[in-house]
Write an enzyme that holds these catalytic residues in place. Sequence first.
Site, PDB file in Angstrom:
ATOM      1  N   ASN A 172       0.592   0.546   5.912  1.00 50.00           N
ATOM      2  CA  ASN A 172       1.223  -0.268   4.879  1.00 50.00           C
ATOM      3  C   ASN A 172       1.939  -1.415   5.566  1.00 50.00           C
ATOM      4  OD1 ASN A 172       2.506  -1.252   2.534  1.00 50.00           O
ATOM      5  ND2 ASN A 172       4.284   0.039   2.880  1.00 50.00           N
ATOM      6  N   GLY A 173       1.569  -2.656   5.220  1.00 50.86           N
ATOM      7  CA  GLY A 173       2.210  -3.817   5.829  1.00 50.86           C
ATOM      8  C   GLY A 173       1.193  -4.856   6.253  1.00 50.86           C
ATOM      9  N   GLU A 214       3.111 -10.123 -17.089  1.00 58.42           N
ATOM     10  CA  GLU A 214       2.754  -9.045 -16.160  1.00 58.42           C
ATOM     11  C   GLU A 214       1.779  -8.054 -16.775  1.00 58.42           C
ATOM     12  OE1 GLU A 214       6.362  -8.054 -13.135  1.00 58.42           O
ATOM     13  OE2 GLU A 214       6.778  -7.684 -15.242  1.00 58.42           O
ATOM     14  N   ARG A 240       1.809   1.492  -6.000  1.00 59.32           N
ATOM     15  CA  ARG A 240       1.952   0.577  -4.870  1.00 59.32           C
ATOM     16  C   ARG A 240       0.668  -0.194  -4.580  1.00 59.32           C
ATOM     17  NH1 ARG A 240       6.546   2.035  -1.768  1.00 59.32           N
ATOM     18  NH2 ARG A 240       5.704   0.883   0.006  1.00 59.32           N
ATOM     19  N   HIS A 262      13.279 -32.090 -23.546  1.00 57.84           N
ATOM     20  CA  HIS A 262      12.829 -32.840 -22.372  1.00 57.84           C
ATOM     21  C   HIS A 262      11.419 -32.435 -21.958  1.00 57.84           C
ATOM     22  CE1 HIS A 262      16.888 -34.382 -22.033  1.00 57.84           C
ATOM     23  NE2 HIS A 262      17.341 -33.139 -22.127  1.00 57.84           N
ATOM     24  N   LYS A 296       3.871  -2.453  -7.269  1.00 62.17           N
ATOM     25  CA  LYS A 296       5.299  -2.259  -7.522  1.00 62.17           C
ATOM     26  C   LYS A 296       6.170  -2.789  -6.396  1.00 62.17           C
ATOM     27  CE  LYS A 296       8.641  -0.275  -9.986  1.00 62.17           C
ATOM     28  NZ  LYS A 296       8.994  -0.837 -11.291  1.00 62.17           N
ATOM     29  N   CYS A 326       0.835  -1.192   0.000  1.00 65.23           N
ATOM     30  CA  CYS A 326       0.000   0.000   0.000  1.00 65.23           C
ATOM     31  C   CYS A 326       0.872   1.245   0.000  1.00 65.23           C
ATOM     32  CB  CYS A 326      -0.914  -0.004   1.221  1.00 65.23           C
ATOM     33  SG  CYS A 326      -1.985  -1.462   1.310  1.00 65.23           S
ATOM     34  N   TRP A 367      -3.570  -1.999  -1.828  1.00 64.77           N
ATOM     35  CA  TRP A 367      -3.481  -3.261  -2.556  1.00 64.77           C
ATOM     36  C   TRP A 367      -3.985  -4.320  -1.587  1.00 64.77           C
ATOM     37  CZ3 TRP A 367      -0.848  -7.967  -2.100  1.00 64.77           C
ATOM     38  CH2 TRP A 367      -0.828  -8.760  -3.253  1.00 64.77           C
ATOM     39  N   LYS A 372       7.643 -10.192 -18.513  1.00 62.71           N
ATOM     40  CA  LYS A 372       7.062  -8.908 -18.918  1.00 62.71           C
ATOM     41  C   LYS A 372       5.734  -9.111 -19.654  1.00 62.71           C
ATOM     42  CE  LYS A 372       9.473  -6.268 -16.901  1.00 62.71           C
ATOM     43  NZ  LYS A 372       9.485  -7.325 -15.956  1.00 62.71           N
ATOM     44  N   GLU A 379      12.940 -13.186 -18.266  1.00 63.80           N
ATOM     45  CA  GLU A 379      12.481 -11.820 -18.048  1.00 63.80           C
ATOM     46  C   GLU A 379      11.543 -11.357 -19.157  1.00 63.80           C
ATOM     47  OE1 GLU A 379      12.009  -7.970 -16.406  1.00 63.80           O
ATOM     48  OE2 GLU A 379      12.452  -9.964 -15.605  1.00 63.80           O
TER      49      GLU A 379
END
Length: 674
Positions: free
Chosen positions: A132-133, A552, A33, A568, A669, A2, A105, A549, A545
Amino acid sequence: MCGIFAYLNYNVSRERRYILEVLFNGLRRLEYRGYDSSGIALDADFPSCASSAPAPAYAGAPPLVFRQEGKIESLVRSVYSEVDEKDVNLDTAFNVHAAIAHTRWATHGVPAPRNSHPQSSGAGDEFLVVHNGIITNYEVLKETLIRHGFTFESDTDTEVIPKLAKFVFDKLHDEGDVTFSQVVMEVMRQLEGAYALIFKSPHYPNELIACKRGSTLILGVNELSGQNSGKPFQDVKALTTNGKPKELFFSSDLCAIVEHTKNYLAIEDNEIVHIKDGSVSILKFDHDKEKPASVQRALSVLEMEVEQIKKGSYDHFMQKEIHEQPHSLTTTMRGRLKDSGVLLGGLKEHIKTIRRSRRVVFIGCGTSYNAALAARPFMEELTGIPVTMEVASDLLDRQGPIYREDTAVFVSQSGETADTLLALDYALENGALCVGITNTVGSTLSRRTHCGVHINAGCEIGVASTKAYTSQIVAMAMLALAVGSDQISTQARREAIISGLSSLPSNASEVLKLDAEMKELASSLIDSESLLVFGRGYNYATALEGALKVKEVALMHSEGMLAGEMKHGPLALVDENLPIIVIATRDACFSKQQSVIQQLLSRKGRLIVMCSEGDASAVCPSGSCRVIEVPDVADCLQPVINIIPLQLLAYHLTVLRGFDVDQPRNLAKSVTTQ
């Protein structure tokens, strides 16, 4: 995940309309955030003498609290609509006023107004908190408070905090006068978990208190006389007790205060910061002591410009940050490449210890893990030290062995990633030398590691990391060069890499010219349901990566795979419909990737091959696959160049598919929860 924000004006007149806009702009800067709900609290007008409403139980003005599901603009519309309905005068001016704000969030409870912050102590909003937490013992506290007659309205862990503050206040108030800091200290004594908190209460009008344990919190000071602008101070309390007009801010991130001031303080764990009468006092909470100690702290000067947090001519922050990479790579290396060597001031006193390490352990999550994976081959090559990789959460789950002879390198863009910080605690307990690689000055990671490197990529606001990833690789390349600089056998190789680093920004500018080509490629993939990306050697991390992307932001299923593992299992997926990207730039694995391409073509694979300039005929002699040609650089630096077309592809796919580029679904983020 948050974002919390607060604004207090002292000895300067500010209209309620202005205060609202400061809060909204602060939340907009923090929206990366979390963006599923938000809320604010500020002061209402004092009830008139003729009012028939019962007198409140406090001296201050009653709070106005607004909460709304959705993004910040939903809150803005909701607030102005409610203000009209309630006939709130936005032109009312306050010489002193304290307000708080939050963007969420969701962790405990679905996105809804009742679960949004500020959370309240109950009727009358005697205590309001933004958080936040995570409070890990909230269920025990909730049961206790229910037994004492409190009623809970939300599903959040946060609601126990203002109700606990109310419980503590009532208990201590019965025994005599109680200060705001005493209330907060007793609340902290009961809380377990990681948190940053800001308290507002009409019992303590025009005061704010903030405290933290594990989550980032910043204090900003803007003295409006202008005499101290841009200068460092010895003590924040000495500055703020002068009675001069000033504005004070609390924020989860520096980017929310840079447009107001450059004077800031990174609040430390277990510090209680109390703003009263325009003065800042800092207390150090100790669980074993009844009274906290007073602390003197110096302000720092922020080296960031407002332009860095604006989109400028770009449509999205992600687009801007992709195109900023020539500049961000330059700033990462600025002042660090000297006389065919590398100078890293943050590591100077620890280089010899790293060289004697039994092994180097790279620890990270998500994109930061991928950056470390890209750095592993040349760290091993240049230093001769074995390098192992750890996903932070998995290391903790396994309680994997970390030894005193190890160097643990922690990689995090924000420096606040919860799993990474818990892994850092674990490594510190086991006696390892801990090195931090982060983009955020003053972050928890930068403060708690023994030494480290700031990547200096600049403020990154898009949730999907782009420029921080490439700067992390470059920072770790310089780390490897510095640690391996005592080895004569690798001198020629080091000089070649340093030369490659110097030309990297211009190569990045060159590869950005593929933007239109990547947009065209994205349009051909818009209806695809899946995407595979094959890489090996230095570019295995690039495959991971690039696929991340696409996942995401474009919300398309994509997988990065080690090309050596193709036979395999993954080969069974290949057909003429599934798009497959193969990274086959010039390095020691080039001939193996040529073989992979031939095997995929023989099974009618729909191939997109990334190769070095001039190699199109070598990787695809039949001309039956699409080719992306990129500049050829030193093999260990090629991942920095190769990822940029994949970032552009993910960006254009997202725009064409109609999704939110900067704030993708369900993500935030700075991941401050486990």
